[in-house]
Write a protein that holds these residues in place. Structure first.
Motif, PDB file in Angstrom:
ATOM      1  N   ILE A 189     -11.098   1.534  -1.594  1.00  0.00           N
ATOM      2  CA  ILE A 189     -11.189   0.077  -1.531  1.00  0.00           C
ATOM      3  C   ILE A 189     -12.334  -0.289  -0.600  1.00  0.00           C
ATOM      4  N   VAL A 190     -13.304  -1.034  -1.108  1.00  0.00           N
ATOM      5  CA  VAL A 190     -14.463  -1.433  -0.306  1.00  0.00           C
ATOM      6  C   VAL A 190     -14.271  -2.880   0.124  1.00  0.00           C
ATOM      7  N   GLY A 191     -14.063  -3.076   1.422  1.00  0.00           N
ATOM      8  CA  GLY A 191     -13.884  -4.420   1.951  1.00  0.00           C
ATOM      9  C   GLY A 191     -12.493  -4.635   2.491  1.00  0.00           C
ATOM     10  N   GLY A 192     -12.400  -4.912   3.797  1.00  0.00           N
ATOM     11  CA  GLY A 192     -11.104  -5.087   4.439  1.00  0.00           C
ATOM     12  C   GLY A 192     -10.772  -6.522   4.731  1.00  0.00           C
ATOM     13  N   GLY A 193     -11.113  -7.428   3.802  1.00  0.00           N
ATOM     14  CA  GLY A 193     -10.725  -8.827   3.963  1.00  0.00           C
ATOM     15  C   GLY A 193      -9.258  -9.010   3.618  1.00  0.00           C
ATOM     16  N   ALA A 194      -8.873 -10.244   3.332  1.00  0.00           N
ATOM     17  CA  ALA A 194      -7.460 -10.539   3.087  1.00  0.00           C
ATOM     18  C   ALA A 194      -6.898  -9.695   1.951  1.00  0.00           C
ATOM     19  N   GLY A 195      -7.551  -9.715   0.779  1.00  0.00           N
ATOM     20  CA  GLY A 195      -7.046  -8.971  -0.367  1.00  0.00           C
ATOM     21  C   GLY A 195      -7.184  -7.476  -0.215  1.00  0.00           C
ATOM     22  N   GLY A 196      -8.354  -7.014   0.223  1.00  0.00           N
ATOM     23  CA  GLY A 196      -8.600  -5.584   0.349  1.00  0.00           C
ATOM     24  C   GLY A 196      -7.684  -4.914   1.354  1.00  0.00           C
ATOM     25  N   LEU A 197      -7.475  -5.559   2.499  1.00  0.00           N
ATOM     26  CA  LEU A 197      -6.620  -4.968   3.525  1.00  0.00           C
ATOM     27  C   LEU A 197      -5.154  -4.959   3.085  1.00  0.00           C
ATOM     28  N   GLU A 198      -4.696  -6.054   2.492  1.00  0.00           N
ATOM     29  CA  GLU A 198      -3.311  -6.084   2.019  1.00  0.00           C
ATOM     30  C   GLU A 198      -3.063  -4.997   0.981  1.00  0.00           C
ATOM     31  N   LEU A 199      -4.020  -4.809   0.075  1.00  0.00           N
ATOM     32  CA  LEU A 199      -3.878  -3.771  -0.943  1.00  0.00           C
ATOM     33  C   LEU A 199      -3.860  -2.385  -0.315  1.00  0.00           C
ATOM     34  N   ALA A 200      -4.757  -2.123   0.631  1.00  0.00           N
ATOM     35  CA  ALA A 200      -4.801  -0.811   1.298  1.00  0.00           C
ATOM     36  C   ALA A 200      -3.512  -0.547   2.062  1.00  0.00           C
ATOM     37  N   ALA A 201      -2.997  -1.558   2.759  1.00  0.00           N
ATOM     38  CA  ALA A 201      -1.775  -1.377   3.554  1.00  0.00           C
ATOM     39  C   ALA A 201      -0.577  -1.070   2.664  1.00  0.00           C
ATOM     40  N   LYS A 202      -0.426  -1.809   1.586  1.00  0.00           N
ATOM     41  CA  LYS A 202       0.727  -1.614   0.706  1.00  0.00           C
ATOM     42  C   LYS A 202       0.629  -0.292  -0.059  1.00  0.00           C
ATOM     43  N   LEU A 203      -0.573   0.015  -0.555  1.00  0.00           N
ATOM     44  CA  LEU A 203      -0.759   1.296  -1.253  1.00  0.00           C
ATOM     45  C   LEU A 203      -0.593   2.470  -0.297  1.00  0.00           C
ATOM     46  N   GLY A 204      -1.125   2.317   0.927  1.00  0.00           N
ATOM     47  CA  GLY A 204      -1.034   3.395   1.912  1.00  0.00           C
ATOM     48  C   GLY A 204       0.395   3.715   2.283  1.00  0.00           C
ATOM     49  N   ARG A 205       1.206   2.683   2.458  1.00  0.00           N
ATOM     50  CA  ARG A 205       2.611   2.914   2.801  1.00  0.00           C
ATOM     51  C   ARG A 205       3.346   3.635   1.674  1.00  0.00           C
ATOM     52  N   LYS A 206       2.871   3.437   0.446  1.00  0.00           N
ATOM     53  CA  LYS A 206       3.549   4.029  -0.708  1.00  0.00           C
ATOM     54  C   LYS A 206       3.037   5.424  -1.044  1.00  0.00           C
ATOM     55  N   HIS A 207       1.705   5.653  -0.888  1.00  0.00           N
ATOM     56  CA  HIS A 207       1.113   6.907  -1.386  1.00  0.00           C
ATOM     57  C   HIS A 207       0.463   7.767  -0.305  1.00  0.00           C
ATOM     58  N   GLY A 208       0.123   7.203   0.853  1.00  0.00           N
ATOM     59  CA  GLY A 208      -0.417   8.014   1.926  1.00  0.00           C
ATOM     60  C   GLY A 208      -1.924   8.089   1.984  1.00  0.00           C
ATOM     61  N   PRO A 209      -2.465   8.606   3.100  1.00  0.00           N
ATOM     62  CA  PRO A 209      -3.916   8.582   3.366  1.00  0.00           C
ATOM     63  C   PRO A 209      -4.746   9.481   2.465  1.00  0.00           C
ATOM     64  N   ALA A 210      -4.146  10.468   1.816  1.00  0.00           N
ATOM     65  CA  ALA A 210      -4.929  11.326   0.928  1.00  0.00           C
ATOM     66  C   ALA A 210      -5.338  10.587  -0.339  1.00  0.00           C
ATOM     67  N   HIS A 211      -4.604   9.546  -0.681  1.00  0.00           N
ATOM     68  CA  HIS A 211      -4.852   8.818  -1.927  1.00  0.00           C
ATOM     69  C   HIS A 211      -5.531   7.471  -1.720  1.00  0.00           C
ATOM     70  N   VAL A 212      -5.418   6.888  -0.531  1.00  0.00           N
ATOM     71  CA  VAL A 212      -5.882   5.516  -0.305  1.00  0.00           C
ATOM     72  C   VAL A 212      -6.888   5.490   0.835  1.00  0.00           C
ATOM     73  N   LEU A 213      -8.109   5.037   0.541  1.00  0.00           N
ATOM     74  CA  LEU A 213      -9.178   4.967   1.542  1.00  0.00           C
ATOM     75  C   LEU A 213      -9.731   3.552   1.572  1.00  0.00           C
ATOM     76  N   LEU A 214      -9.929   3.022   2.770  1.00  0.00           N
ATOM     77  CA  LEU A 214     -10.513   1.700   2.956  1.00  0.00           C
ATOM     78  C   LEU A 214     -11.853   1.851   3.661  1.00  0.00           C
ATOM     79  N   VAL A 215     -12.890   1.225   3.116  1.00  0.00           N
ATOM     80  CA  VAL A 215     -14.234   1.265   3.684  1.00  0.00           C
ATOM     81  C   VAL A 215     -14.623  -0.140   4.134  1.00  0.00           C
ATOM     82  N   ASP A 216     -15.098  -0.266   5.367  1.00  0.00           N
ATOM     83  CA  ASP A 216     -15.584  -1.561   5.837  1.00  0.00           C
ATOM     84  C   ASP A 216     -16.666  -1.334   6.883  1.00  0.00           C
ATOM     85  N   LYS A 217     -17.624  -2.266   6.944  1.00  0.00           N
ATOM     86  CA  LYS A 217     -18.739  -2.133   7.890  1.00  0.00           C
ATOM     87  C   LYS A 217     -18.392  -2.636   9.282  1.00  0.00           C
ATOM     88  N   ASP A 218     -17.201  -3.252   9.432  1.00  0.00           N
ATOM     89  CA  ASP A 218     -16.730  -3.692  10.736  1.00  0.00           C
ATOM     90  C   ASP A 218     -15.531  -2.849  11.158  1.00  0.00           C
TER      91      ASP A 218
END
Length: 435
Positions: free
Chosen positions: A10-39
């Motif tokens: 997921i590229v971009g940790g704004g409202a939608g990107g972060l919510e998606l990463a958090a929910k997917l991460g809790r379900k599938h774990g860090p090996a499957h879900v990566l968030l990229v952001d420049k901040d």
């Protein structure tokens, strides 16, 4: 690629990107879900006008992506996208340098199986001469902090100049009467009203500071119901803001805004909040985009590349019940993040995603007009009716939207603890940040 290690990037940790990463991460774990952001930290973008006015401290409000990654079970990668190799499914990142130009992270490549673009939007200057040079756009925390510091400097200078130049006024110009422009104007009123408590005793905010809001449409908040825009304008004007509609700014100078008829509006500080566009590099990916660089997606939120999805402000998605695209609003990104959960979970688990169509449910809009005022239009999605709300009730409902975002990312317990902690901090912290 190995289906057991299907990577969703997921590229971009704004409202939608972060919510998606958090929910997917809790379900599938860090090996499957990566968030990229420049901040390195996250702030809810609708609150940037409070950062700019100094009524919100980013050092207290910001949530660290590294902390969120640990707590929510995703992998955070600090960096800015340089290129995307769609054939090889590789994301290339620029190197990251410190303030002393030491290389902290080298240029890297990240493999993906599914890519989600959630990079948001930035202000659209529409090619207006001088806008990029002399106006500040509240697109990021850095820009909001830059405006806040310039505002403090201008307030101090105005206090000194008033003694030497009787009748001197500090002029603040805001281009754009959408939600950002309206909310910033209201927040600046409250911030400047406290100036005398911090040693600027020679400055009378009511008479020595003039805020001018210029809007090209016939009314402010033109995308929202007319009753809502009329109430917001009445509130602003009753508190001293000069609101000019049907005014199109043709150029920006160091100390003024010029409209298409040659009229000059003095502006020692200028904020540009007129329209948005997606980052220009999206148009170089070889995918279908619109005239403001948004990725065109289908009803599944999938781009013309079946491995790439997009949500939020950087995506043009159809509003299935309306003959127009979805608006760039936080509730759209929130609902799209929830929608993509099932699709991406299927892909992670090696299943063919079902053909689902995203249906946006409009719950209405709320606009903050200061810390005790607000206006809103709430949609009755069950009854088909809508209700107009204003005043303290609308303001409290507006504040609840921020808490709902934290709830989606942090969960109920930490959100409740955070809300109570901030309530107590407000008793001890200054009303306006002056450092």
């Amino acid at each position: 690629m190995n289906e057991q290690a299907h990577k969703v990037v997921i590229v971009g940790g704004g409202a939608g990107g972060l919510e998606l990463a958090a929910k997917l991460g809790r379900k599938h774990g860090p090996a499957h879900v990566l968030l990229v952001d420049k901040d390195g930290g996250h702030i809810w973008k609708p609150s940037l006008h409070e950062v700019a006015a100094g009524t919100l401290d980013i050092h207290r409000e910001s949530l660290s992506y590294f902390m969120l990654a640990k707590d929510c079970g995703f992998t955070f990668i600090y960096g800015e996208v340089q290129a995307i190799d769609r054939e090889a499914r590789l994301l290339s990142l620029k190197p990251v340098f410190s303030d002393t130009q030491d290389e902290v992270f080298p240029a890297r490549s990240i493999a993906y199986d599914t890519l989600v673009m959630a990079v948001g939007s930035k202000s659209n200057f529409f090619g207006t001469p001088g806008a990029a040079e002399f106006a500040i756009a509240l697109d990021s925390t850095n820009e909001a902090e830059r405006f806040r510091l310039r505002l403090l400097h201008q307030l101090v200078l105005a206090s000194r100049r008033k003694a030497a130049q009787p009748g001197y006024k500090l002029n603040i110009g805001i281009v754009g009467g959408g939600a950002t422009g309206v909310e910033l104007a209201a927040e600046l009123l409250e911030a400047c009203a406290d100036a005398s408590f911090y040693g600027l005793n020679d400055l009378d905010p009511a008479s020595d500071i003039r805020i001018t809001l210029l809007e090209g449409s016939p009314r402010i908040l033109s995308a929202l119901p007319e009753k809502m825009s009329a109430a917001a304008q009445k509130l602003l004007e009753s508190r001293g803001v000069v609101v000019k509609t049907s005014v199109r700014v043709s150029s920006v100078e160091t100390d003024a805004l010029i409209d298409g008829e040659g009229n000059r509006y003095p502006a020692d500080l200028c904020v540009w909040a007129a329209g948005i566009e997606a980052p220009a590099w999206l148009s170089r990916l070889g995918l279908e985009v619109n005239r403001i660089n948004q990725l065109v997606v289908d009803s599944n939120l999938r781009s013309s590349d079946p491995a790439i999805y997009a949500l939020g402000d950087c995506a043009q998605a159809s509003w299935l019940s309306e003959d127009r695209p979805l608006p760039a609003r936080a509730q759209v990104a929130h609902q799209q993040a929830n929608f993509l959960m099932d699709t991406l979970s299927d892909r992670i688990n090696g299943r063919q995603p079902q053909d689902r169509a995203f249906h946006f449910r409009d719950y209405g809009s709320l606009v903050s007009v200061g810390h005790s005022k607000g206006v809103g239009n709430l949609m009755g999605v069950l009854s088909g009716k809508s209700w107009f709300v204003e005043g303290l009730l609308a303001r409290l409902m507006y504040m609840s939207l921020h808490l709902m975002h934290h709830w989606a990312v942090l969960g109920p317990v930490r959100t409740g603890t955070l809300a109570i902690g901030r309530l107590f901090m407000k008793r001890a912290a200054p009303r306006v940040k002056l450092h």
